[in-house]
Design a protein around this motif. Structure first.
Motif, short mmCIF file in Angstrom:
data_model
loop_
_atom_site.label_atom_id
_atom_site.label_comp_id
_atom_site.label_asym_id
_atom_site.label_seq_id
_atom_site.Cartn_x
_atom_site.Cartn_y
_atom_site.Cartn_z
N ASN A 1 3.21 23.60 -41.25
CA ASN A 1 2.58 24.87 -40.92
C ASN A 1 3.67 25.91 -40.70
O ASN A 1 4.86 25.58 -40.68
CB ASN A 1 1.71 24.73 -39.66
N HIS A 2 3.26 27.16 -40.50
CA HIS A 2 4.23 28.22 -40.21
C HIS A 2 4.94 27.92 -38.89
O HIS A 2 4.29 27.58 -37.90
CB HIS A 2 3.53 29.58 -40.11
N PRO A 3 6.25 28.06 -38.83
CA PRO A 3 6.97 27.82 -37.58
C PRO A 3 6.70 28.92 -36.56
O PRO A 3 6.53 30.09 -36.91
CB PRO A 3 8.44 27.81 -38.01
N HIS A 4 6.64 28.53 -35.28
CA HIS A 4 6.43 29.51 -34.22
C HIS A 4 7.77 29.87 -33.58
O HIS A 4 8.80 29.25 -33.85
CB HIS A 4 5.42 29.00 -33.18
N ILE A 5 7.74 30.88 -32.72
CA ILE A 5 8.98 31.41 -32.17
C ILE A 5 9.70 30.38 -31.30
O ILE A 5 10.92 30.41 -31.16
CB ILE A 5 8.71 32.72 -31.38
N GLY A 6 8.96 29.42 -30.74
CA GLY A 6 9.60 28.33 -30.00
C GLY A 6 10.48 27.48 -30.89
O GLY A 6 11.52 26.97 -30.44
N ASN A 7 10.09 27.30 -32.15
CA ASN A 7 10.91 26.55 -33.10
C ASN A 7 12.23 27.28 -33.39
O ASN A 7 13.22 26.66 -33.79
CB ASN A 7 10.17 26.36 -34.44
N ALA A 8 12.22 28.60 -33.19
CA ALA A 8 13.41 29.39 -33.49
C ALA A 8 14.48 29.27 -32.41
O ALA A 8 15.66 29.49 -32.69
CB ALA A 8 13.03 30.86 -33.68
N ARG A 9 14.07 28.93 -31.18
CA ARG A 9 15.07 28.94 -30.11
C ARG A 9 16.21 27.95 -30.35
O ARG A 9 17.38 28.34 -30.28
CB ARG A 9 14.43 28.70 -28.74
N PRO A 10 15.94 26.65 -30.63
CA PRO A 10 17.08 25.76 -30.89
C PRO A 10 17.88 26.18 -32.10
O PRO A 10 19.12 26.04 -32.12
CB PRO A 10 16.43 24.39 -31.06
N ALA A 11 17.21 26.69 -33.14
CA ALA A 11 17.93 27.12 -34.35
C ALA A 11 18.93 28.22 -34.01
O ALA A 11 20.09 28.19 -34.45
CB ALA A 11 16.94 27.59 -35.41
N VAL A 12 18.51 29.19 -33.19
CA VAL A 12 19.37 30.33 -32.84
C VAL A 12 20.43 29.92 -31.82
O VAL A 12 21.62 30.24 -31.97
CB VAL A 12 18.52 31.51 -32.32
N VAL A 13 20.02 29.21 -30.77
CA VAL A 13 20.96 28.80 -29.72
C VAL A 13 22.09 27.96 -30.29
O VAL A 13 23.27 28.21 -30.02
CB VAL A 13 20.21 28.00 -28.62
N PHE A 14 21.74 26.97 -31.10
CA PHE A 14 22.78 26.08 -31.60
C PHE A 14 23.52 26.67 -32.81
O PHE A 14 24.56 26.17 -33.21
CB PHE A 14 22.19 24.69 -31.87
N ASP A 15 22.99 27.78 -33.34
CA ASP A 15 23.77 28.57 -34.29
C ASP A 15 24.95 29.22 -33.58
O ASP A 15 26.06 29.30 -34.13
CB ASP A 15 22.88 29.65 -34.93
N VAL A 16 24.73 29.67 -32.33
CA VAL A 16 25.85 30.23 -31.55
C VAL A 16 26.90 29.15 -31.30
O VAL A 16 28.10 29.38 -31.43
CB VAL A 16 25.34 30.82 -30.22
N LEU A 17 26.44 27.93 -30.97
CA LEU A 17 27.38 26.83 -30.78
C LEU A 17 28.12 26.52 -32.08
O LEU A 17 29.33 26.27 -32.07
CB LEU A 17 26.63 25.59 -30.29
N HIS A 18 27.41 26.52 -33.19
CA HIS A 18 28.03 26.28 -34.50
C HIS A 18 29.13 27.30 -34.78
O HIS A 18 30.24 26.94 -35.21
CB HIS A 18 26.94 26.35 -35.58
N ARG A 19 28.85 28.56 -34.51
CA ARG A 19 29.85 29.61 -34.70
C ARG A 19 31.08 29.36 -33.83
O ARG A 19 32.23 29.50 -34.29
CB ARG A 19 29.25 30.98 -34.36
N LEU A 20 30.84 29.00 -32.58
CA LEU A 20 31.95 28.75 -31.66
C LEU A 20 32.80 27.56 -32.13
O LEU A 20 34.04 27.65 -32.15
CB LEU A 20 31.39 28.47 -30.26
N LEU A 21 32.15 26.48 -32.51
CA LEU A 21 32.88 25.30 -32.98
C LEU A 21 33.73 25.61 -34.21
O LEU A 21 34.85 25.11 -34.35
CB LEU A 21 31.91 24.16 -33.27
N LYS A 22 33.18 26.44 -35.09
CA LYS A 22 33.92 26.80 -36.31
C LYS A 22 35.20 27.58 -35.98
O LYS A 22 36.16 27.54 -36.75
CB LYS A 22 33.03 27.63 -37.25
N ARG A 23 35.21 28.28 -34.85
CA ARG A 23 36.41 28.98 -34.44
C ARG A 23 37.42 28.06 -33.76
O ARG A 23 38.60 28.36 -33.71
CB ARG A 23 36.05 30.12 -33.47
N LEU A 24 36.91 26.94 -33.22
CA LEU A 24 37.77 26.04 -32.45
C LEU A 24 38.37 24.90 -33.27
O LEU A 24 39.45 24.40 -32.95
CB LEU A 24 36.97 25.43 -31.29
#
Length: 453
Positions: A35-58
């Motif tokens: 089904n269509h994803p809801h905004i709750g599904n977006a939170r882990p995607a966005v939060v761990f995208d920030v972690l992904h960005r940080l790890l790529k710098r480290l």
């Protein structure tokens, strides 16, 4: 300063030490696509995208995987309702999910494995668990033998009675123990199924992630993440089956879980009627404003997604983009003290509220002429904001206010020329015209910036 992570397994903040600094691995549980994803599904995607960005710098080599679950009973039900094969449903909604989270500024994971592409590995893992005595066959099913793994319950910190009750499943007569969970189940002729030593069937939910991780990242990984609702039973079961399948090796060195999303102070629920689909949110507000709300609170805490929060996020981004006029591409320079302040906030267990406070401090410094606007843009990269051309932001965010960024910039140049020739009446006329468009001009030492008022 080194990265520190709150590890759900140990229930404390720990210094992050990867098994191999030259190959850092991270896995985040992705969506079940029916089904269509809801905004709750977006939170882990966005939060761990920030972690992904940080790890790529480290680290020089970060391998980030986030799966697609494309075999599940809800998918089967949706396919039957439309009279189509399950891949019609799963391909449709997997594409929609990826499009939605990309709009939210999420960088694609390096790997996006699917369950249907992992069947040989799933079957092989189950066979090993049977051979080691950690699983057994019963009436066409294969179940994990929970009592064979004494550490079961350590991740969720639950007692045995809580776990049995929390599984919320009827205790089937073929189970040896009420806590045992399904690794493989039979499929009838109306269901999708794959050949196996136990007959035509399909995998249980938990074994799928274990097999995808083994196939793409290895027996042990550095970080496993997802929503707090997955700690039990999903992640608890993953720990049990993966540890046993790999001869006792550590499955994941660090576990990270984001808090749940509420809407206007209430839990999202179909019965309440407040389930917000991502695409519905993005039809009403700029995607970047929605992203900013999703990272405005600490990832481990519950987050309220509200109209007031979205309005404030849009105002904050108007301010930032107003300061970024004329700034082109920039390199993220961690030597710069301001940029480093944002990075250091994130190094403390992904403290996004503190990182945002640093960004707004930098914005104020830019307004006062004490810092270059390019520094602000570099700092914003970590958060996945402030990276599009300002004219695009203002045109899209109030397309919605129908502000033509190119027209505003042309008028600013015309006003500048009028002031240079001392035609102050014309300069004032142009300013009034710009104000009538709903745009606020701010003159400073670095020149004129603008934002939608």
């Amino acid at each position: 300063m080194s990265l520190k992570i709150y590890n759900t397994l140990t229930r404390k903040k720990e210094a992050f030490v990867p098994a191999d600094p030259d190959r850092v691995t991270m896995y985040v549980c992705g969506p079940t696509v029916y089904n269509h994803p809801h905004i709750g599904n977006a939170r882990p995607a966005v939060v761990f995208d920030v972690l992904h960005r940080l790890l790529k710098r480290l680290y020089p080599n970060v391998i980030y995987a986030s799966n697609i679950t494309d075999v599940e009973d809800k998918i089967i039900t949706a396919a039957k309702a439309e009279g189509v094969e399950i891949d019609v449903i799963t391909n449709r909604y997997a594409d929609i999910y990826r499009e939605d989270v990309r709009a939210l500024g999420v960088i694609d994971p390096d790997l996006i494995p699917r369950v249907t592409e992992t069947m040989p590995e799933i079957v092989a893992m189950i066979e090993r668990l049977i051979e080691s005595g950690n699983a057994y066959e019963a009436e066409g099913h294969v179940l994990f033998n929970v009592p064979s793994f004494p550490e079961y319950g350590r991740l969720s910190n639950r007692s045995r009675d809580e776990m049995v009750a929390g599984a919320r499943v009827e205790v089937a007569p073929y189970k040896k123990d009420p806590a045992d969970f399904v690794l493989w189940k039979p499929s009838d002729d109306t269901m999708p199924g794959w050949d196996s030593p136990w007959g035509k069937g399909r995998p249980g939910w938990h074994i799928e992630c274990s097999a995808m991780i083994e196939k793409h990242l290895g027996d042990s990984i550095d970080i496993h993440a997802g929503g707090q609702d997955l700690i039990f039973p999903h992640h608890e079961n993953e720990v049990a089956q993966s540890t046993c399948a790999h001869g006792g090796k550590i499955f994941a060195r660090y576990w990270m879980h984001n808090g749940m999303l509420r809407v206007e102070g209430q839990k999202m629920s179909k019965s309440i009627g407040n389930v917000l689909l991502i695409h519905e949110v993005l039809e009403k507000v700029p995607a970047e404003a929605a992203r900013l709300v999703l990272i405005s609170g600490h990832y481990r805490h519950p987050l309220d997604f509200s109209e007031a929060g979205l309005e404030q996020a849009k105002k904050n981004l108007d301010r930032i983009y107003g300061l970024l006029e004329g700034v082109g591409d920039v390199e993220v320079d961690d030597i710069n003290a301001d940029v480093r302040a944002v990075r250091d906030a994130l190094l403390d267990d992904l403290n996004t509220p503190k990182a945002l406070a640093e960004i707004f401090r930098i914005a104020k410094a830019v307004e006062q002429g004490g810092t270059e606007a390019a520094t602000l843009k570099a700092a914003c990269w970590y958060m996945g904001i402030g990276q599009q051309p300002p004219s695009d932001w203002f045109a899209a965010s109030d397309g919605k206010a129908d502000v033509d960024g190119a027209e505003v910039e042309a008028l600013i140049e015309a006003r500048k020329a009028a002031r240079a020739s001392k035609d102050f009446a014309e300069a004032d006329r142009i300013r009034d015209r710009i104000a009538a468009m709903g745009v606020v001009l701010e003159d400073g030492p670095q020149g004129t910036t603008w934002r939608v008022g």
